[in-house]
Design a protein around this motif. Structure first.
Motif, PDB file in Angstrom:
ATOM      1  N   SER A   1       0.807  -1.217   0.000  1.00  0.00           N
ATOM      2  CA  SER A   1       0.000   0.000   0.000  1.00  0.00           C
ATOM      3  C   SER A   1       0.845   1.274   0.000  1.00  0.00           C
ATOM      4  N   ARG A   2       2.133   1.134  -0.230  1.00  0.00           N
ATOM      5  CA  ARG A   2       3.032   2.296  -0.136  1.00  0.00           C
ATOM      6  C   ARG A   2       3.547   2.697  -1.504  1.00  0.00           C
ATOM      7  N   LYS A   3       3.368   3.976  -1.831  1.00  0.00           N
ATOM      8  CA  LYS A   3       3.915   4.506  -3.080  1.00  0.00           C
ATOM      9  C   LYS A   3       5.397   4.794  -2.909  1.00  0.00           C
ATOM     10  N   ARG A   4       6.117   4.643  -3.993  1.00  0.00           N
ATOM     11  CA  ARG A   4       7.526   5.021  -4.007  1.00  0.00           C
ATOM     12  C   ARG A   4       7.619   6.547  -3.978  1.00  0.00           C
ATOM     13  N   LEU A   5       8.659   7.062  -3.322  1.00  0.00           N
ATOM     14  CA  LEU A   5       8.865   8.503  -3.249  1.00  0.00           C
ATOM     15  C   LEU A   5       9.070   9.050  -4.655  1.00  0.00           C
ATOM     16  N   PHE A   6       8.433  10.173  -4.945  1.00  0.00           N
ATOM     17  CA  PHE A   6       8.580  10.795  -6.256  1.00  0.00           C
ATOM     18  C   PHE A   6       8.578  12.306  -6.107  1.00  0.00           C
ATOM     19  N   GLY A   7       9.457  12.955  -6.881  1.00  0.00           N
ATOM     20  CA  GLY A   7       9.512  14.407  -6.929  1.00  0.00           C
ATOM     21  C   GLY A   7      10.471  14.844  -8.008  1.00  0.00           C
ATOM     22  N   ASP A   8      10.455  16.119  -8.333  1.00  0.00           N
ATOM     23  CA  ASP A   8      11.291  16.647  -9.407  1.00  0.00           C
ATOM     24  C   ASP A   8      12.601  17.253  -8.916  1.00  0.00           C
ATOM     25  N   GLU A   9      12.722  17.476  -7.633  1.00  0.00           N
ATOM     26  CA  GLU A   9      13.898  18.141  -7.080  1.00  0.00           C
ATOM     27  C   GLU A   9      14.770  17.167  -6.297  1.00  0.00           C
ATOM     28  N   LEU A  10      16.050  17.395  -6.320  1.00  0.00           N
ATOM     29  CA  LEU A  10      17.009  16.545  -5.622  1.00  0.00           C
ATOM     30  C   LEU A  10      16.719  16.476  -4.128  1.00  0.00           C
ATOM     31  N   ASN A  11      16.276  17.596  -3.549  1.00  0.00           N
ATOM     32  CA  ASN A  11      16.051  17.623  -2.100  1.00  0.00           C
ATOM     33  C   ASN A  11      14.825  16.820  -1.657  1.00  0.00           C
ATOM     34  N   VAL A  12      14.049  16.311  -2.597  1.00  0.00           N
ATOM     35  CA  VAL A  12      12.970  15.386  -2.247  1.00  0.00           C
ATOM     36  C   VAL A  12      13.571  14.056  -1.783  1.00  0.00           C
ATOM     37  N   TYR A  13      14.701  13.682  -2.375  1.00  0.00           N
ATOM     38  CA  TYR A  13      15.333  12.384  -2.133  1.00  0.00           C
ATOM     39  C   TYR A  13      16.497  12.435  -1.148  1.00  0.00           C
ATOM     40  N   PHE A  14      17.230  13.548  -1.151  1.00  0.00           N
ATOM     41  CA  PHE A  14      18.454  13.671  -0.356  1.00  0.00           C
ATOM     42  C   PHE A  14      18.394  14.933   0.489  1.00  0.00           C
ATOM     43  N   SER A  15      18.710  14.788   1.789  1.00  0.00           N
ATOM     44  CA  SER A  15      18.731  15.969   2.646  1.00  0.00           C
ATOM     45  C   SER A  15      20.069  16.699   2.574  1.00  0.00           C
ATOM     46  N   GLU A  16      21.134  15.980   2.167  1.00  0.00           N
ATOM     47  CA  GLU A  16      22.459  16.580   2.114  1.00  0.00           C
ATOM     48  C   GLU A  16      23.385  15.748   1.229  1.00  0.00           C
ATOM     49  N   LYS A  17      24.511  16.336   0.867  1.00  0.00           N
ATOM     50  CA  LYS A  17      25.610  15.656   0.202  1.00  0.00           C
ATOM     51  C   LYS A  17      25.195  14.902  -1.054  1.00  0.00           C
ATOM     52  N   ALA A  18      24.458  15.609  -1.922  1.00  0.00           N
ATOM     53  CA  ALA A  18      24.094  15.060  -3.229  1.00  0.00           C
ATOM     54  C   ALA A  18      24.128  16.226  -4.208  1.00  0.00           C
ATOM     55  N   LEU A  19      24.534  15.925  -5.436  1.00  0.00           N
ATOM     56  CA  LEU A  19      24.548  16.962  -6.470  1.00  0.00           C
ATOM     57  C   LEU A  19      24.079  16.370  -7.792  1.00  0.00           C
ATOM     58  N   THR A  20      23.404  17.204  -8.564  1.00  0.00           N
ATOM     59  CA  THR A  20      22.882  16.776  -9.862  1.00  0.00           C
ATOM     60  C   THR A  20      23.997  16.832 -10.904  1.00  0.00           C
ATOM     61  N   VAL A  21      24.111  15.735 -11.682  1.00  0.00           N
ATOM     62  CA  VAL A  21      25.108  15.683 -12.765  1.00  0.00           C
ATOM     63  C   VAL A  21      24.414  15.315 -14.077  1.00  0.00           C
TER      64      VAL A  21
END
Length: 174
Positions: free
Chosen positions: A154-174
């Motif tokens: 019954s659980r949807k996978r996390l989805f969003g368009d921005e990096l900060n939806v998935y990572f709170s820190e130490k991630a960068l878009t490449v």
């Protein structure tokens, strides 16, 4: 009790513990029992597999130990150095950890349960997946979705368009 805790308690998921200590980081990685079993040296028939899985261990550690993670949000226009990338179609909420060295490269298909919490569902050798949009990629993606649906009906996978939806820190878009 959360669904994650239930899956841990029944042994369907395992919490990845880093092999080496790293910086403090709030990211968490869960593996299916099948992926965890792939680390068992008794199932390896090729001595090169030991090196391959040692590098996959290091990649998993990279995620949970606080290293900056290069992320490809666009499946077909990401940098070659992307450690993780969304899989097309992005609205399905599926991702791959890209373990590229040494050959053969591996893809670990999974999804975010919540921010900073990734569930690794299955692995595939990159060479067996064909090119972008191939039937092999689609089959692997659908197998991962089916695995998610069995673990978390019954659980949807996390989805969003921005990096900060998935990572709170130490991630960068490449």
């Amino acid at each position: 009790m959360t669904m994650l805790q239930e899956r841990l308690d029944d042994g369907e998921l395992l919490l990845w513990e880093p092999q080496l200590p790293g910086d403090s980081c709030g990211r968490v990685l869960f593996l299916t029992k099948e992926i965890n079993d792939e680390f068992d040296p008794d199932v390896w028939t090729d001595p090169n597999v030991a090196l391959r899985y040692a590098n996959l261990e290091a990649d998993f550690d990279r995620y949970v130990s606080g290293w900056t993670v290069p992320v490809g949000l666009e499946p077909y226009s990401k940098g070659d150095n992307a450690f993780m990338a969304r899989i097309d179609p992005i609205e399905y909420g599926m991702w791959a950890i890209r373990s590229v060295a040494p050959k053969p490269a591996l893809r670990v298909f999974g999804a975010f349960y919540q921010r900073d919490v990734f569930v690794a569902l299955l692995t595939r050798c990159r060479k067996d997946l064909g090119g972008p949009g191939s039937r092999e990629w689609a089959n692997a993606r659908e197998a991962a979705i089916a695995k998610w649906d069995c673990l978390f009906p019954s659980r949807k996978r996390l989805f969003g368009d921005e990096l900060n939806v998935y990572f709170s820190e130490k991630a960068l878009t490449v």
